[in-house]
Design a protein around this motif. Structure first.
Motif, PDB file in Angstrom:
ATOM      1  N   ALA A 192      20.076  71.702  96.837  1.00  0.00           N
ATOM      2  CA  ALA A 192      18.676  71.846  97.260  1.00  0.00           C
ATOM      3  C   ALA A 192      18.430  71.090  98.572  1.00  0.00           C
ATOM      4  CB  ALA A 192      17.750  71.306  96.175  1.00  0.00           C
ATOM      5  N   THR A 193      17.436  71.544  99.299  1.00  0.00           N
ATOM      6  CA  THR A 193      17.031  70.851 100.532  1.00  0.00           C
ATOM      7  C   THR A 193      16.152  69.662 100.170  1.00  0.00           C
ATOM      8  OG1 THR A 193      17.075  72.919 101.780  1.00  0.00           O
ATOM      9  CG2 THR A 193      15.832  71.083 102.727  1.00  0.00           C
ATOM     10  N   GLN A 194      16.560  68.488 100.626  1.00  0.00           N
ATOM     11  CA  GLN A 194      15.801  67.274 100.345  1.00  0.00           C
ATOM     12  C   GLN A 194      14.704  67.075 101.391  1.00  0.00           C
ATOM     13  OE1 GLN A 194      16.153  65.446  97.548  1.00  0.00           O
ATOM     14  NE2 GLN A 194      17.718  66.952  96.950  1.00  0.00           N
ATOM     15  N   PRO A 195      13.584  66.475 101.022  1.00  0.00           N
ATOM     16  CA  PRO A 195      12.468  66.315 101.970  1.00  0.00           C
ATOM     17  C   PRO A 195      12.751  65.324 103.089  1.00  0.00           C
ATOM     18  CG  PRO A 195      11.987  65.238  99.877  1.00  0.00           C
ATOM     19  CD  PRO A 195      13.227  66.031  99.665  1.00  0.00           C
ATOM     20  N   VAL A 196      13.753  64.450 102.878  1.00  0.00           N
ATOM     21  CA  VAL A 196      14.102  63.492 103.933  1.00  0.00           C
ATOM     22  C   VAL A 196      15.601  63.541 104.172  1.00  0.00           C
ATOM     23  CG1 VAL A 196      12.185  61.946 103.377  1.00  0.00           C
ATOM     24  CG2 VAL A 196      14.406  61.578 102.299  1.00  0.00           C
ATOM     25  N   ALA A 197      16.011  63.122 105.354  1.00  0.00           N
ATOM     26  CA  ALA A 197      17.437  63.080 105.690  1.00  0.00           C
ATOM     27  C   ALA A 197      18.166  62.131 104.742  1.00  0.00           C
ATOM     28  CB  ALA A 197      17.619  62.645 107.135  1.00  0.00           C
ATOM     29  N   GLN A 198      19.356  62.536 104.330  1.00  0.00           N
ATOM     30  CA  GLN A 198      20.111  61.770 103.351  1.00  0.00           C
ATOM     31  C   GLN A 198      21.119  60.831 104.005  1.00  0.00           C
ATOM     32  OE1 GLN A 198      19.764  62.096  99.615  1.00  0.00           O
ATOM     33  NE2 GLN A 198      17.846  62.555 100.699  1.00  0.00           N
ATOM     34  N   THR A 199      21.249  59.645 103.429  1.00  0.00           N
ATOM     35  CA  THR A 199      22.329  58.747 103.836  1.00  0.00           C
ATOM     36  C   THR A 199      23.643  59.310 103.290  1.00  0.00           C
ATOM     37  OG1 THR A 199      22.078  57.404 101.855  1.00  0.00           O
ATOM     38  CG2 THR A 199      20.831  56.719 103.803  1.00  0.00           C
ATOM     39  N   SER A 200      24.737  58.757 103.752  1.00  0.00           N
ATOM     40  CA  SER A 200      26.051  59.246 103.328  1.00  0.00           C
ATOM     41  C   SER A 200      26.938  58.069 102.971  1.00  0.00           C
ATOM     42  CB  SER A 200      26.704  60.046 104.458  1.00  0.00           C
ATOM     43  OG  SER A 200      28.044  60.358 104.153  1.00  0.00           O
ATOM     44  N   PHE A 201      27.807  58.287 101.993  1.00  0.00           N
ATOM     45  CA  PHE A 201      28.814  57.264 101.686  1.00  0.00           C
ATOM     46  C   PHE A 201      29.753  57.069 102.869  1.00  0.00           C
ATOM     47  CE2 PHE A 201      28.162  58.313  97.011  1.00  0.00           C
ATOM     48  CZ  PHE A 201      27.579  57.099  96.712  1.00  0.00           C
ATOM     49  N   GLY A 202      29.909  58.102 103.679  1.00  0.00           N
ATOM     50  CA  GLY A 202      30.750  57.987 104.861  1.00  0.00           C
ATOM     51  C   GLY A 202      32.159  57.545 104.524  1.00  0.00           C
ATOM     52  N   LYS A 203      32.652  56.539 105.231  1.00  0.00           N
ATOM     53  CA  LYS A 203      34.024  56.085 105.006  1.00  0.00           C
ATOM     54  C   LYS A 203      34.201  55.401 103.658  1.00  0.00           C
ATOM     55  CE  LYS A 203      35.365  55.641 109.853  1.00  0.00           C
ATOM     56  NZ  LYS A 203      35.879  54.739 110.915  1.00  0.00           N
ATOM     57  N   ASN A 204      33.121  55.036 102.997  1.00  0.00           N
ATOM     58  CA  ASN A 204      33.230  54.477 101.649  1.00  0.00           C
ATOM     59  C   ASN A 204      33.566  55.557 100.620  1.00  0.00           C
ATOM     60  OD1 ASN A 204      32.410  51.530 101.895  1.00  0.00           O
ATOM     61  ND2 ASN A 204      30.701  52.540 102.926  1.00  0.00           N
ATOM     62  N   ASP A 205      33.425  56.804 100.985  1.00  0.00           N
ATOM     63  CA  ASP A 205      33.872  57.924 100.157  1.00  0.00           C
ATOM     64  C   ASP A 205      35.306  58.236 100.556  1.00  0.00           C
ATOM     65  OD1 ASP A 205      34.464  60.336  98.966  1.00  0.00           O
ATOM     66  OD2 ASP A 205      32.781  61.440  99.841  1.00  0.00           O
ATOM     67  N   LEU A 206      36.247  57.714  99.788  1.00  0.00           N
ATOM     68  CA  LEU A 206      37.666  57.825 100.135  1.00  0.00           C
ATOM     69  C   LEU A 206      38.223  59.216  99.882  1.00  0.00           C
ATOM     70  CD1 LEU A 206      38.913  54.408  98.724  1.00  0.00           C
ATOM     71  CD2 LEU A 206      37.983  54.939 100.979  1.00  0.00           C
ATOM     72  N   PHE A 207      37.426  60.100  99.305  1.00  0.00           N
ATOM     73  CA  PHE A 207      37.861  61.477  99.077  1.00  0.00           C
ATOM     74  C   PHE A 207      37.428  62.397 100.217  1.00  0.00           C
ATOM     75  CE2 PHE A 207      37.473  59.945  94.605  1.00  0.00           C
ATOM     76  CZ  PHE A 207      38.789  60.123  94.217  1.00  0.00           C
ATOM     77  N   PHE A 208      36.115  62.499 100.442  1.00  0.00           N
ATOM     78  CA  PHE A 208      35.575  63.511 101.349  1.00  0.00           C
ATOM     79  C   PHE A 208      34.657  62.946 102.427  1.00  0.00           C
ATOM     80  CE2 PHE A 208      36.100  65.893  97.237  1.00  0.00           C
ATOM     81  CZ  PHE A 208      37.213  66.623  97.637  1.00  0.00           C
ATOM     82  N   GLN A 209      34.586  61.617 102.539  1.00  0.00           N
ATOM     83  CA  GLN A 209      33.763  60.970 103.556  1.00  0.00           C
ATOM     84  C   GLN A 209      32.320  61.490 103.539  1.00  0.00           C
ATOM     85  OE1 GLN A 209      37.107  62.310 104.794  1.00  0.00           O
ATOM     86  NE2 GLN A 209      37.519  60.538 103.520  1.00  0.00           N
ATOM     87  N   GLY A 210      31.826  61.731 102.331  1.00  0.00           N
ATOM     88  CA  GLY A 210      30.426  62.106 102.164  1.00  0.00           C
ATOM     89  C   GLY A 210      30.119  63.571 102.345  1.00  0.00           C
ATOM     90  N   ASP A 211      31.120  64.423 102.431  1.00  0.00           N
ATOM     91  CA  ASP A 211      30.903  65.863 102.621  1.00  0.00           C
ATOM     92  C   ASP A 211      30.311  66.460 101.344  1.00  0.00           C
ATOM     93  OD1 ASP A 211      31.161  68.670 102.871  1.00  0.00           O
ATOM     94  OD2 ASP A 211      32.855  68.459 104.237  1.00  0.00           O
ATOM     95  N   VAL A 212      29.023  66.745 101.364  1.00  0.00           N
ATOM     96  CA  VAL A 212      28.307  67.198 100.168  1.00  0.00           C
ATOM     97  C   VAL A 212      28.815  68.547  99.683  1.00  0.00           C
ATOM     98  CG1 VAL A 212      26.035  67.911  99.291  1.00  0.00           C
ATOM     99  CG2 VAL A 212      26.245  65.848 100.686  1.00  0.00           C
TER     100      VAL A 212
END
Length: 572
Positions: A192-212
């Motif tokens: 779903a589209t969120q009403p505000v921009a989302q933060t990301s795990f980024g490099k803390n996501d060791l699998f996909f770097q926050g790729d939803v």
């Protein structure tokens, strides 16, 4: 307290996209001190959870190399399986249970709770982070329950947030429904589209770097794996769930780049208890792969030491008869049945000879000539013997999904093409192991680099072999057999597919051996032994209640410690 916090930050700074200098044990320290929750971010705690999933070397040593993989005829010790290899105490320690409680489950719960403590504005920015943490938590809860049955889940991990110290257990059928609902909800929210921009795990996501988008595919693919465990219990329910999953937004893992794989540098698994060194290749798999020119054979195993050069030296030194002919086959496996490996007609393979060779410095040194192949050690521990390659721990891969879809089509659950998904799965599996072997920097028995890339011709030739070329009359057998080979790096799934389908067996395309020990055919274990709690255990009543409920099912076996008993999904 400050020191531990600095360790956490240091690891975060160094980690990049993979684990580097920090030892994996450091990542769980934060979970053991509740005061530290006030100084760590949700993003850091997510990384801690992810790093803990593969972080216990005892899972490799006990559960995989000395438990599941020998049982499933995926390897043997140097001299073959002993007559007691199935019943040996400690061969399966269910290490995953201790990983989930408290580290993985606790850290992922922290992610959600830390975000809940934030302002409404900050919470609104982290909706995606909460859902991604729930996906990982659901997957690992399933992985633990898969061989344990009932586990605490809905009441668990909340002590530091005012929850109970005595969590009730969820039964496996309850848990499967809960996890499916959580994963489905995560997909809905992430799509779903969120009403505000989302933060990301980024490099803390060791699998996909926050790729939803990739996390959505992982959630759907996890739902599919769980749904297929229902096959023997409730085929109609499985079909309903499968069709729902295939129609879910975002789809399933659909290419190699979307495979859910934890990757880490060489020092994450650098030998020791991680080591697959001195573990033998098994005869059933080696014979099938060699006969059919399966390209993965050189990634799974090492050639024996009888090269043409060494054979000629052995002849010249009188170590083999002068009339001997060179055998160009360099891959031989050990009989997996204890009685077969001890039989006189096989014993010759275990009788090594020693020749004299010249080393790189020109010195004469002894060389033991071994007829049998070993497991490729760096495929399991890239840091073996000073290796500098990349470790990989697959959770759900693209070929896994291909084989699931092929099986569902072959069973008539879907109207998709079983043959098409099967062919995609075989090719994807070969290319997966080609990639893993390349990045692990595999070696031969002398320690020399030994990676040779797969060619398209090799793949097409393999798919054309009679036992491999898809034949609808034996399609299900072929699909299961190839899925089993694909699970070489995922022994739990090889074990699960055997329990779920009864294949591979002695008559399937990949034909396993009858496991005979001292003249008696052995029963393959089907679940973990469950430890009996002490009466002083705070959760004693809930644990014993859960065990009693599971024992009400006659398939559960003779008691908690009966490894030949079955969890709920593994119905006779």
């Amino acid at each position: 307290m400050k020191t531990i916090y600095k360790i956490g930050l240091t690891c975060t700074a160094l980690i990049g996209l993979t684990i580097t200098g920090c030892k994996k044990e450091k990542f769980v320290e934060l979970n053991t001190n509740p005061q530290l929750i006030d100084v760590i971010t949700p993003e850091q705690q997510f990384m801690n959870a992810v790093a803990s999933i593969q972080g216990d070397r005892f899972e490799a040593y006990y559960d995989n190399f000395r438990g599941i993989m020998p049982w499933m005829q995926m390897l043997t010790p140097l001299a073959g399986n002993s007559v007691t290899f199935i019943s040996e105490s400690g061969s399966l320690r269910n290490v995953r249970y201790g990983i989930f409680y408290p580290a993985v489950g606790g850290n992922l719960t922290d992610v959600e709770q830390l975000i809940r403590k934030m302002s409404a504005e900050e919470q609104a920015k982290r909706v995606h982070e909460v859902e991604i943490a729930k996906i990982v938590k659901a997957y690992y809860a399933f992985y633990v329950s898969d061989i344990s049955g009932s586990i605490p889940y809905t009441d668990a991990f909340m002590v530091r947030y005012g929850g109970t110290e005595t969590p009730k257990y969820n039964t496996q059928p309850e848990l499967f429904d809960i996890l499916d609902a959580q994963l489905k909800s995560a997909v809905t929210t992430l799509s779903a589209t969120q009403p505000v921009a989302q933060t990301s795990f980024g490099k803390n996501d060791l699998f996909f770097q926050g790729d939803v988008a990739k996390w959505i595919k992982v959630a759907n693919s996890t739902r599919l794996r769980i749904a297929m465990r229902l096959m023997k219990r409730d085929a109609a329910k499985m079909r309903t769930k499968v069709l729902d999953i295939l129609a879910a937004p975002g789809g399933l893992i659909d290419n190699a780049n979307e495979s859910w794989i934890f990757r880490a540098n060489a020092n994450y698994a650098d030998g020791g208890d991680w080591s697959a060194g001195n573990l033998r290749a098994p005869r059933p798999i080696v014979d099938f792969m060699y006969t059919n020119s399966d390209p993965r054979i050189r990634f799974f195993y090492q050639e024996n030491l009888f090269s043409q050069t060494n054979f000629d030296l052995a002849k010249a030194q009188g170590k083999v008869p002068a009339s001997s002919n060179f055998d160009p086959r360099r891959y031989y496996g050990v009989a997996t049945s204890p009685d077969a490996s001890a039989a006189p007609d096989f014993a010759k393979f275990l009788n090594n000879i020693t020749i004299t060779v010249r080393n790189a410095s020109g010195q004469s040194v002894p060389q033991v000539m071994d007829t049998l192949s070993l497991i490729q050690p760096r495929l399991f521990a890239a840091g073996e013997n000073g290796g500098t390659g990349m470790n990989a721990f697959p959770l759900i891969t693209y070929p896994d999904v291909c084989f699931m879809r092929a099986e569902l089509a072959a069973r008539g659950v879907t109207s998709e093409s079983a043959e098409s998904w099967y062919n995609k799965g075989v090719e994807a599996s070969i290319r997966l192991y080609d990639d893993l072997a390349n990045k692990a920097k595999i070696i031969d028995r002398t320690g020399a680099a030994n990676y040779q890339a797969v060619t398209a011709t090799e793949i097409s030739n393999y798919l054309a072999k009679t036992p491999v070329k898809y034949d609808a009359a034996k399609g299900l057998d072929q699909i299961i057999s190839q899925a089993y080979l694909n699970f070489f790096k995922q022994p739990n799934e090889a074990w699960a597919i055997f329990k779920r389908t009864g294949m591979p067996n002695t008559t399937t395309v990949v034909a396993l051996e009858r496991i005979i020990a001292s003249g008696t055919e052995q029963s393959i274990p089907r679940r973990a032994a469950l430890s009996i709690p002490s009466i002083t255990n705070l959760n004693y009543q809930n644990i014993t209640d859960a065990y009693k409920a599971m024992q009400a099912d006659p398939d559960f076996g003779q008691g908690p410690s009966d490894i030949t008993g079955r969890v709920w999904w593994d119905k006779k």
